[in-house]
Design an enzyme around this catalytic site. Structure first.
Site, PDB file in Angstrom:
ATOM      1  N   LYS A  29       0.864  -1.179   0.000  1.00 37.33           N
ATOM      2  CA  LYS A  29       0.000   0.000   0.000  1.00 37.33           C
ATOM      3  C   LYS A  29       0.901   1.230   0.000  1.00 37.33           C
ATOM      4  O   LYS A  29       1.457   1.611   1.024  1.00 37.33           O
ATOM      5  CB  LYS A  29      -0.926   0.064   1.212  1.00 37.33           C
ATOM      6  CG  LYS A  29      -2.007   1.160   1.046  1.00 37.33           C
ATOM      7  CD  LYS A  29      -2.585   1.633   2.336  1.00 37.33           C
ATOM      8  CE  LYS A  29      -1.759   2.672   3.016  1.00 37.33           C
ATOM      9  NZ  LYS A  29      -1.662   3.969   2.267  1.00 37.33           N
TER      10      LYS A  29
ATOM     11  N   GLY B  17       6.719   5.474   8.348  1.00 33.71           N
ATOM     12  CA  GLY B  17       5.861   6.644   8.445  1.00 33.71           C
ATOM     13  C   GLY B  17       5.945   7.277   9.812  1.00 33.71           C
ATOM     14  O   GLY B  17       6.972   7.215  10.491  1.00 33.71           O
ATOM     15  N   SER B  18       4.834   7.869  10.253  1.00 33.65           N
ATOM     16  CA  SER B  18       4.831   8.642  11.494  1.00 33.65           C
ATOM     17  C   SER B  18       4.689   7.750  12.721  1.00 33.65           C
ATOM     18  O   SER B  18       4.177   6.623  12.651  1.00 33.65           O
ATOM     19  CB  SER B  18       3.681   9.648  11.474  1.00 33.65           C
ATOM     20  OG  SER B  18       2.433   8.986  11.594  1.00 33.65           O
TER      21      SER B  18
ATOM     22  N   GLY C  26       2.306   4.490  13.373  1.00 32.14           N
ATOM     23  CA  GLY C  26       3.008   3.266  13.744  1.00 32.14           C
ATOM     24  C   GLY C  26       2.427   2.623  14.988  1.00 32.14           C
ATOM     25  O   GLY C  26       2.300   1.383  15.071  1.00 32.14           O
TER      26      GLY C  26
ATOM     27  N   GLU D  50       9.472   1.703  10.992  1.00 35.36           N
ATOM     28  CA  GLU D  50      10.531   2.699  10.810  1.00 35.36           C
ATOM     29  C   GLU D  50       9.835   4.051  10.832  1.00 35.36           C
ATOM     30  O   GLU D  50       9.164   4.438   9.879  1.00 35.36           O
ATOM     31  CB  GLU D  50      11.270   2.448   9.491  1.00 35.36           C
ATOM     32  CG  GLU D  50      12.644   3.078   9.427  1.00 35.36           C
ATOM     33  CD  GLU D  50      12.590   4.537   9.024  1.00 35.36           C
ATOM     34  OE1 GLU D  50      12.678   5.395   9.944  1.00 35.36           O
ATOM     35  OE2 GLU D  50      12.459   4.824   7.839  1.00 35.36           O
TER      36      GLU D  50
ATOM     37  N   CYS E 102      12.786  11.136   7.683  1.00 35.43           N
ATOM     38  CA  CYS E 102      12.892  10.792   9.098  1.00 35.43           C
ATOM     39  C   CYS E 102      14.286  11.033   9.658  1.00 35.43           C
ATOM     40  O   CYS E 102      14.447  11.217  10.858  1.00 35.43           O
ATOM     41  CB  CYS E 102      12.491   9.333   9.305  1.00 35.43           C
ATOM     42  SG  CYS E 102      13.429   8.172   8.287  1.00 35.43           S
TER      43      CYS E 102
ATOM     44  N   GLU F 226       9.317  16.495  15.969  1.00 29.86           N
ATOM     45  CA  GLU F 226       9.674  16.365  14.561  1.00 29.86           C
ATOM     46  C   GLU F 226       8.854  17.354  13.739  1.00 29.86           C
ATOM     47  O   GLU F 226       7.627  17.404  13.853  1.00 29.86           O
ATOM     48  CB  GLU F 226       9.419  14.945  14.072  1.00 29.86           C
ATOM     49  CG  GLU F 226       9.867  14.717  12.631  1.00 29.86           C
ATOM     50  CD  GLU F 226       9.655  13.286  12.176  1.00 29.86           C
ATOM     51  OE1 GLU F 226      10.487  12.783  11.397  1.00 29.86           O
ATOM     52  OE2 GLU F 226       8.654  12.663  12.590  1.00 29.86           O
TER      53      GLU F 226
END
Length: 525
Positions: A188, A240-241, A245, A263, A297, A395
């Site tokens: 996806k 992703g974020s 996650g 990750e 990231c 972040e």
């Protein structure tokens, strides 16, 4: 499908899902609109959304492939498929053309594509093609009456949920180790960058992979949730974020306890000591925050500079950030070194963080939207943030850096490690003893010595995907973080083991060589 029969579809053609070797309509006919963040124009208003029935169909096709023809492939045959895929991607620069499909929707400049990103992707495939017949098991002697064998077996149906910022690179980063170990894969891609992944899908069958081994479903969070909760998917690999996650980990636990690799985010520190090569430190730290407009990231968003060189370093850092503004522009232009943020929501979020930071730190560069059209943000630098400043602790995912000064090694280690982010860091010094000492104490999964996050010749040059990869693409070493940046590791043998399950086989009886007295011989085993 032969390679000559494959023609890269245009964006208007990629408005379907890819299930069991075919482009198919989404069963519920739900769609969304994909925008160009450079000028707010519509790329397509017919991007499909995979629903529950589509996910079930993809999982069924994947299971059939896993238990059917794909299960009969030897390691050598899997390697042949991966190598053939490399040939297809290199043919007539097909990979370069595919990489440009998502440039409009992500804002990633095509100037980063020509050499290094392609080398990174092809290197991933070739590296894992060499592993297909080398992931060994183990043997232990029958000193307790049991011969003990350990096999590494594939998990089965695996899924990958990818970010928008490097959609095709992360596709292969996940798919290559997954397929090399005999699994099947459902991808996806991010809803902001689905086109390149969708266009690539038929090349897997052209390379010899059976239908159903590689499939692509498009959608946003709801589609990702369906994959995370599916009872027949055995592993989710997500990039992703952190908030997303966490949701994926919860869904995986509450469904079938599927394996999860996460990750996630970062707030990477770069520590510049007074004996550092100043020019080198400037090059790495600047490029580490401007690459992909800071939407990575591993962006080096916290820079620590020793007091004795702080004035000179900060002055030159500011100058280069100001020059970088001139490189903002249309990502489809080769002269563009920095594109827009991915969408209006990102622009609004980053702008709000910058506005708040103006009362919590000293703004010295940027701090505003660039131009009246599109989602462009000026490269921005803050100094001396107050304790608890959001711009320093959270972040940003934009081209925003915070600089702090320090006096001692102990002081900077406390500052650098005072975070829940532990993905990547860098230390700049000519003292090898200091480099080894500080790198061992920095609380992150990857530490660069005299490098951090990214490498490039200048702001508009071609950039690597991850900082710890050199121009030779060191995919042998693991990539991942400590603390909240995630679970597990990408790259190397570490990724392979994340896609396999060890099986222990116990054989009762004494085992010996033929001709010796024993109850069971190796030949009988």
């Amino acid at each position: 499908m032969s390679s000559t029969a494959y023609k890269i579809p245009c964006a208007s053609e990629l408005t379907k899902l890819y299930i069991n070797g075919e482009y198919v309509e989404a069963k519920e006919n739900n769609t969304y609109t994909l925008y160009n963040p450079s000028n707010d124009s519509i790329i397509s208003d017919k991007i499909p959304i995979a629903g529950e029935a589509d996910v079930d169909a993809a999982v069924e096709a994947a299971e059939n492939a896993f238990n059917g023809p794909w299960s009969e492939f030897s390691g050598v045959q899997r390697s042949t498929c991966l190598r053939k895929l490399v040939d297809l991607l290199e043919e007539d620069d097909r990979l370069g053309k595919l990489l440009t499909l998502d440039a409009q929707s992500t804002g990633n400049p095509i100037s980063i594509i020509p050499t290094r990103e392609k080398t990174y992707i092809l290197g991933q495939l070739l590296y894992y093609a060499g592993w297909t017949d080398k992931l060994r098991g183990d043997y232990f002697p029958a000193d307790d009456g049991f011969v003990k064998l350990v096999r590494q077996e594939p998990l089965g149906v695996c899924a990958g949920i990818n970010p928008f910022n490097a959609p095709i690179a992360t596709l292969f980063m996940k798919a290559a180790p997954c397929l090399a170990t005999g699994n099947v894969f459902i991808l996806k891609p991010s809803e902001h960058s689905p086109l390149g992944s969708m266009a690539i899908a038929p090349l897997f069958e052209a390379a010899g992979f059976p239908k159903g081994v590689f499939q692509v479903l498009i959608g946003a969070g709801d589609t990702g949730s369906l994959l995370s909760n599916h009872m027949k998917i055995r592993k989710i690999s997500f990039t992703g974020s952190i908030p997303t996650g966490k949701k994926i980990q919860i869904a995986a636990a509450q469904s079938n306890l599927k394996r999860v690799t996460l990750e996630l985010g970062g707030k990477s520190p770069a520590v510049v000591f007074e004996d550092a090569d100043l020019e080198n430190a400037l090059t790495w730290t600047i490029n580490a925050i401007l690459a992909r407009s800071g939407q990575v990231c591993v962006a080096a968003s916290r820079v620590y500079v020793q007091n004795s060189i702080a004035s000179e370093f900060i002055s030159k850092y500011k100058e280069r950030m100001l020059v970088a503004v001139e490189k903002l522009g249309d990502p489809l232009e080769q002269t563009t070194g920095m594109g827009p943020l991915v969408n209006k929501a990102a622009l609004e979020r980053v702008s709000k963080m910058i506005e708040r930071a103006k009362s919590e730190a000293e703004l010295v560069v940027g701090g505003a939207r660039h131009g009246e059209q599109g989602c462009f943000i000026e490269p921005t630098v803050f100094l001396n943030p107050k304790k608890g400043a959001q711009i320093y602790s959270d972040e940003v995912f934009g081209p925003v850096a915070v600089i702090r000064t320090f006096e001692t090694e102990e002081e900077v280690l406390r500052m650098a490690n005072d975070t829940e982010y532990g993905l990547m860091s860098g230390v700049f010094t000519r003292d090898i003893k200091r480099a080894m000492r500080v790198s061992s104490k920095l609380d992150s999964g990857v530490v660069g010595v005299n490098c951090v996050s990214y490498v490039s010749d200048d702001i508009s040059s071609r950039l690597l995907i991850y900082a710890h990869t050199s121009s030779k693409m060191n995919v042998q070493v693991p990539f991942g973080g400590k603390k909240q940046p995630g679970l597990g590791r990408e790259f190397g043998e570490y990724a392979l083991r994340a896609f396999t399950e060890p099986k222990t086989i116990l054989i009762k009886g004494e085992v010996g060589w033929p001709g010796r007295k024993s109850k069971l011989t190796l030949y009988e085993v």
